[in-house]
Design an enzyme around this catalytic site. Structure first.
Site, mmCIF file in Angstrom:
data_model
loop_
_atom_site.group_PDB
_atom_site.id
_atom_site.type_symbol
_atom_site.label_atom_id
_atom_site.label_comp_id
_atom_site.label_asym_id
_atom_site.label_seq_id
_atom_site.Cartn_x
_atom_site.Cartn_y
_atom_site.Cartn_z
ATOM 1 N N TYR A 1 -0.943 8.051 -2.936
ATOM 2 C CA TYR A 1 -1.069 7.672 -4.349
ATOM 3 C C TYR A 1 -2.278 8.376 -4.986
ATOM 4 O O TYR A 1 -2.323 8.576 -6.185
ATOM 5 C CB TYR A 1 -1.306 6.159 -4.482
ATOM 6 C CG TYR A 1 -0.106 5.262 -4.317
ATOM 7 C CD1 TYR A 1 1.135 5.757 -3.914
ATOM 8 C CD2 TYR A 1 -0.207 3.886 -4.574
ATOM 9 C CE1 TYR A 1 2.219 4.899 -3.756
ATOM 10 C CE2 TYR A 1 0.876 3.044 -4.431
ATOM 11 C CZ TYR A 1 2.081 3.544 -4.016
ATOM 12 O OH TYR A 1 3.156 2.700 -3.879
ATOM 13 N N GLY A 2 -3.262 8.690 -4.138
ATOM 14 C CA GLY A 2 -4.578 9.103 -4.629
ATOM 15 C C GLY A 2 -4.633 10.384 -5.435
ATOM 16 O O GLY A 2 -5.624 10.660 -6.095
ATOM 17 N N CYS B 1 -11.202 3.132 0.552
ATOM 18 C CA CYS B 1 -9.762 3.336 0.757
ATOM 19 C C CYS B 1 -9.388 2.604 2.031
ATOM 20 O O CYS B 1 -10.066 2.763 3.060
ATOM 21 C CB CYS B 1 -9.468 4.833 0.888
ATOM 22 S SG CYS B 1 -7.778 5.211 1.402
ATOM 23 N N THR B 2 -8.331 1.806 1.983
ATOM 24 C CA THR B 2 -7.998 0.974 3.144
ATOM 25 C C THR B 2 -7.583 1.812 4.364
ATOM 26 O O THR B 2 -7.756 1.382 5.494
ATOM 27 C CB THR B 2 -6.905 -0.054 2.800
ATOM 28 O OG1 THR B 2 -5.808 0.615 2.155
ATOM 29 C CG2 THR B 2 -7.429 -1.134 1.898
ATOM 30 N N HIS B 3 -7.077 3.010 4.119
ATOM 31 C CA HIS B 3 -6.725 3.878 5.257
ATOM 32 C C HIS B 3 -7.944 4.223 6.101
ATOM 33 O O HIS B 3 -7.848 4.368 7.320
ATOM 34 C CB HIS B 3 -6.102 5.188 4.762
ATOM 35 C CG HIS B 3 -4.648 5.091 4.424
ATOM 36 N ND1 HIS B 3 -4.191 4.555 3.251
ATOM 37 C CD2 HIS B 3 -3.548 5.471 5.115
ATOM 38 C CE1 HIS B 3 -2.869 4.618 3.227
ATOM 39 N NE2 HIS B 3 -2.451 5.168 4.341
ATOM 40 N N CYS C 1 -4.576 -1.677 -1.541
ATOM 41 C CA CYS C 1 -4.800 -0.255 -1.813
ATOM 42 C C CYS C 1 -5.797 -0.134 -2.965
ATOM 43 O O CYS C 1 -5.528 -0.618 -4.072
ATOM 44 C CB CYS C 1 -3.463 0.363 -2.202
ATOM 45 S SG CYS C 1 -3.563 2.037 -2.830
ATOM 46 N N ASN C 2 -6.938 0.462 -2.694
ATOM 47 C CA ASN C 2 -7.964 0.610 -3.740
ATOM 48 C C ASN C 2 -7.461 1.446 -4.915
ATOM 49 O O ASN C 2 -7.783 1.183 -6.068
ATOM 50 C CB ASN C 2 -9.199 1.307 -3.158
ATOM 51 C CG ASN C 2 -9.912 0.466 -2.121
ATOM 52 O OD1 ASN C 2 -10.880 -0.195 -2.424
ATOM 53 N ND2 ASN C 2 -9.431 0.483 -0.895
ATOM 54 N N THR C 3 -6.670 2.462 -4.608
ATOM 55 C CA THR C 3 -6.166 3.353 -5.653
ATOM 56 C C THR C 3 -5.253 2.594 -6.612
ATOM 57 O O THR C 3 -5.341 2.762 -7.838
ATOM 58 C CB THR C 3 -5.394 4.529 -5.009
ATOM 59 O OG1 THR C 3 -6.197 5.082 -3.976
ATOM 60 C CG2 THR C 3 -5.056 5.594 -6.022
ATOM 61 N N ASP D 1 0.888 -1.174 0.000
ATOM 62 C CA ASP D 1 0.000 0.000 0.000
ATOM 63 C C ASP D 1 0.920 1.217 0.000
ATOM 64 O O ASP D 1 2.142 1.092 0.150
ATOM 65 C CB ASP D 1 -0.910 -0.018 1.250
ATOM 66 C CG ASP D 1 -1.919 1.136 1.254
ATOM 67 O OD1 ASP D 1 -2.214 1.677 0.170
ATOM 68 O OD2 ASP D 1 -2.394 1.508 2.345
ATOM 69 N N SER D 2 0.310 2.393 -0.110
ATOM 70 C CA SER D 2 1.098 3.621 -0.060
ATOM 71 C C SER D 2 1.526 3.941 1.378
ATOM 72 O O SER D 2 2.285 4.870 1.596
ATOM 73 C CB SER D 2 0.269 4.779 -0.600
ATOM 74 O OG SER D 2 -0.871 4.952 0.216
HETATM 75 N N1 DGL Z 1 -4.860 2.942 1.064
HETATM 76 C C1 DGL Z 1 -4.937 3.547 -0.240
HETATM 77 C C2 DGL Z 1 -6.285 3.192 -0.874
HETATM 78 O O1 DGL Z 1 -6.894 2.197 -0.474
HETATM 79 C C3 DGL Z 1 -4.579 4.996 -0.115
HETATM 80 C C4 DGL Z 1 -4.264 5.677 -1.386
HETATM 81 C C5 DGL Z 1 -3.415 6.901 -1.275
HETATM 82 O O2 DGL Z 1 -2.236 6.782 -0.950
HETATM 83 O O3 DGL Z 1 -3.923 7.983 -1.579
HETATM 84 O O4 DGL Z 1 -6.751 3.825 -1.795
#
Ligand code: DGL
Length: 259
Positions: A42-43, A184-186, A73-75, A10-11
């Protein structure tokens, strides 16, 4: 029987919310998690950058001898999974927003989704919403501006966070949504704050459980489950500043690695 680790990336810390549950489902497996926090978030990056960062993460996981990769990470999933599957020679499973379960769930025919800008603008998200959409169901999107950074930093007060969340959630509440997709996993780490703000008639849909079941099925199909009786190891690496420990379990050991 395959005791090589399962790799996740993930990011930042967001994807550790998947790992928390995955290690309960597959306690004998070994796990390596890469938090690419040097390049977080990443978003707001371009699709090209997200593909290139995701490829780099996958290559590192392969170098570390992983047998499968979970895009936590969804992104990254919505922007890069197609390309990654073309170039990476091991199974790749990615988390993506739970639009399909939300469509089956909604009675008010209004669904809310909170996700990053790049997830909401991705081709995969567009196709999923359009392919599954039933006539009069409306999807109300909200970009979670700054939330990923806020969660990574782990220093915001509850009051300040609630003010931001109220600003994001109120327009969707006013649209009569009965479910909110956490895209988003965060955001998993601030689920309690979100729940407090949402009226009780609105349910939260996240896809951690179904994606983890899918990972297990892929390993079974590939005959690559680790059948050892012993508890597996978990290694978490980051490549930027030290990860904030506010949201993650104290038992995890966090180590710096260049990747
Ligand atoms: N956890 C990432 C997600 O699920 C975060 C993306 C990001 O870094 O913006 O999208």
């Amino acid at each position: 029987m395959d005791n090589r680790p399962i790799g996740l990336f993930d990011s930042g810390i967001g994807g550790i919310s998947i790992l928390d549950k995955l290690k309960e489902l597959l306690p004998n497996e070994n796990f390596i998690f890469l938090a690419d926090n040097k390049n977080c978030p990443y978003g707001s990056r371009s699709k090209k950058e997200i593909i290139s960062l995701s490829t780099k993460n996958c290559e590192k996981l392969i170098e570390l001898n992983c047998k499968a990769i979970v895009i936590a990470c969804n992104t990254a999933t919505t922007n890069a999974i197609e390309k990654l599957r073309e170039v990476i020679g091991i199974p790749i499973i990615g988390i993506e927003p739970g639009i399909k379960p939300a469509i089956s769930y909604t009675k008010t025919k209004n669904i809310g989704i909170l996700a990053t800008e790049k997830t909401l603008n991705s081709k995969l998200f567009f196709e999923t919403t359009n392919d599954n959409k039933i006539n009069d169901i409306k999807i109300h999107e909200q970009i979670g501006y700054k939330l990923v950074n806020i969660i990574e930093d782990g220093i915001i007060s509850k009051k300040e966070l609630d003010t931001i969340l109220t600003l994001y959630l109120n327009p969707m509440i006013e649209k009569n949504i009965d479910c909110l997709v956490l895209g988003c996993t965060h955001y998993h780490y601030i689920k309690d704050n979100i729940k407090e703000i949402l009226p009780t008639r609105i349910s939260i849909i996240d896809t951690i459980t179904p994606v983890n079941k899918h990972i297990k099925n892929v390993l079974i199909l590939n005959e690559s489950l680790n059948l050892h009786k012993n508890k597996g190891y978990i290694k978490i690496f980051y490549n930027g500043k030290k990860l904030s420990e506010k949201y993650i379990r104290k038992e995890y050991k966090l180590n710096y690695l260049e990747f």
